[in-house]
Design an enzyme around this catalytic site. Sequence first.
Site, PDB file in Angstrom:
ATOM      1  N   GLU A 128      -1.329   0.601  -7.017  1.00  8.04           N
ATOM      2  CA  GLU A 128      -1.817   0.678  -8.398  1.00  8.04           C
ATOM      3  C   GLU A 128      -1.730  -0.678  -9.087  1.00  8.04           C
ATOM      4  O   GLU A 128      -2.622  -1.041  -9.863  1.00  8.04           O
ATOM      5  CB  GLU A 128      -1.039   1.737  -9.179  1.00  8.04           C
ATOM      6  N   HIS A 184      -4.707  -2.642  -8.182  1.00  7.40           N
ATOM      7  CA  HIS A 184      -5.875  -2.355  -9.024  1.00  7.40           C
ATOM      8  C   HIS A 184      -5.818  -3.167 -10.310  1.00  7.40           C
ATOM      9  O   HIS A 184      -6.829  -3.740 -10.740  1.00  7.40           O
ATOM     10  CB  HIS A 184      -5.937  -0.870  -9.352  1.00  7.40           C
TER      11      HIS A 184
END
Length: 614
Positions: free
Chosen positions: A339, A342
């Site tokens: 994450e 990202h």
Amino acid sequence: MLQVLLVTICLAVFPYQGSSIILESGNVNDYEVVYPQKLTALLKGAIQQPEQKYEDAMQYEFKVNGKPVVLHLEKNKGLFSEDYSETHYSPDGREITTNPPVEDHCYYHGHIQNDAHLTASISACNGLKGHFQLRGETYLIEPLKIPDSEAHAVYKYENVEKEDEGPKKCGVTQTNWKSDEPIKASQFILTPEQRAYMNANKYIKLAIVVDNVMFRKYTGNFTAIRTRIYEIVNTLNLIYTILNIHIALVFLEIWSKGDSINVQSVVDVTLNSFGEWRERDLLNRKRHDNAQLLTGINFNGDTIGFGFVGSMCIPKKSVGIVQDHSKTHLLVATTMAHELGHNLGINHDGDSCTCQANSCIMAAKLSHQPSYQFSDCSINELWMYLISHTPRCILNEPLTTDVVSPAVCGNYVVEEGEECDCGSLWYCRNPCCDAATCKLKPGAECGDGVCCYQCRFVTAGTVCRPARSECDIPEYCSGQSVECPMDHIQKNGKPCLMNHGYCYNGRCPIMIHQCIALWGPGTTVSSDVCFQRNESGQGYSYCRRENNQNIPCAPQDVKCGRLYCKFHNVNTLPCNFKYSDFAPDYGLVDHGTKCGDGKVCNSNRQCVDVNTAY
């Protein structure tokens, strides 16, 4: 390679093959019992400080599959920021913030002897606990709970019974950022300012928030939660070392009384709520670059994580949410690394992406097999994101003004008496800095920084911070310092975007851009009749809220209240708006937005003359 003096503490090494046992990672089908033999590793010429409980470097010998291995460990001095703090809440809701001493901690990185790759993340707080790689396979080690015994279990990760055989995935289905052209990093010709940015060290000051469900999952045991978080971040730090990005834990908040947002199983709702809370609350209390919410709830379907793409340093979007989905902290750390990737502009890997492992960090479907590696595609996308967006917050080293402890050479922070600090002897990749002394090497003018290149100050007049918009002003290197001068912006009220807006705090806020940010491409601003709703003060149509009451807009101020947008498709509703019960300003027209000829919205949401607004 460390030069060491070996002092042997004689402990026998007796391997024992077991069939099945329940350990912290779960039910393990095949394991070895070993008694690690410690070889105390002292840096040549160094003396262990008597007040230091945990050594800077250690070595342990034990057997794996009947063959002896030596595990080299070095303390991860960059694990915590110097101003690290923790916050939790008393049963009556009082905020309790502490600054625990973390300098002499017990978390290490390392490798197996004769393997050059750093793949070990170990806690030495109570025995050895963590993971390492040997001949391409992941092993876990942890102490057995046997009184007065040095026994440890060593086992392959593949021998841990899977908690859930179902596939897991990330919630990101489309990107919020994409490079304009699929150019390979190696084909890109950098400008001097881009080259300076890429050469500078990158630091991410990380804040982690633990929700109330996870707090209760660990039966309110603060020590167990802290240990869990420290192990996760130690592994996260190890994973990002290969990208030359240093992650320091700056803050831990535990929602022990109750959640500060509505944590739902719907990932996009929870992610947006967490981002809004970070912008309006957390950033005002603790300076940091990125925040990750670690939750004990189960997200809908097979999703275990979600994050904005290409959002590093953006107040509302430099966030991710991660489900505490496994007993093994390594898997949760891998999900958080995904994450965070990202946030750094890295998309999911395609079929052609490869790394030297069975699974890569940014695979769309998260493997049961943990990975330490980013694919070639991920490295290229990170590189392209950094040079095209140059997120500034990650150039800032952890604060030294708050440092009250003695300088520590090897923690990546240039402190009093140091000229540079590139990490430990194992980690240092800086040709200008002597890692052993934290002094510049002979002939070097500088170690790193946006105005330092190849150990020399960049020529005066070189752009070090390009203008981000026509409302920003570029800054230039002085030729005598590694620092880029203070950021300056155009004067508020200067016309911008062909007179469609006026500069405000370095941006050019206009309504159509705000509609696209809320609703996506294909949207524009609604007609004036929609904005007249803001005169009513009913529902979510108002200019502002005071004392939990809606304050309606005066007729001349309606374009400073709720923002109304429409899609180009004429069959859709003409007056679309967004709101949040947790963030009253969400979906309102931004301050500084043009609301008429020569007029802007002020901080009180009034449409006033631009010449008197500032």
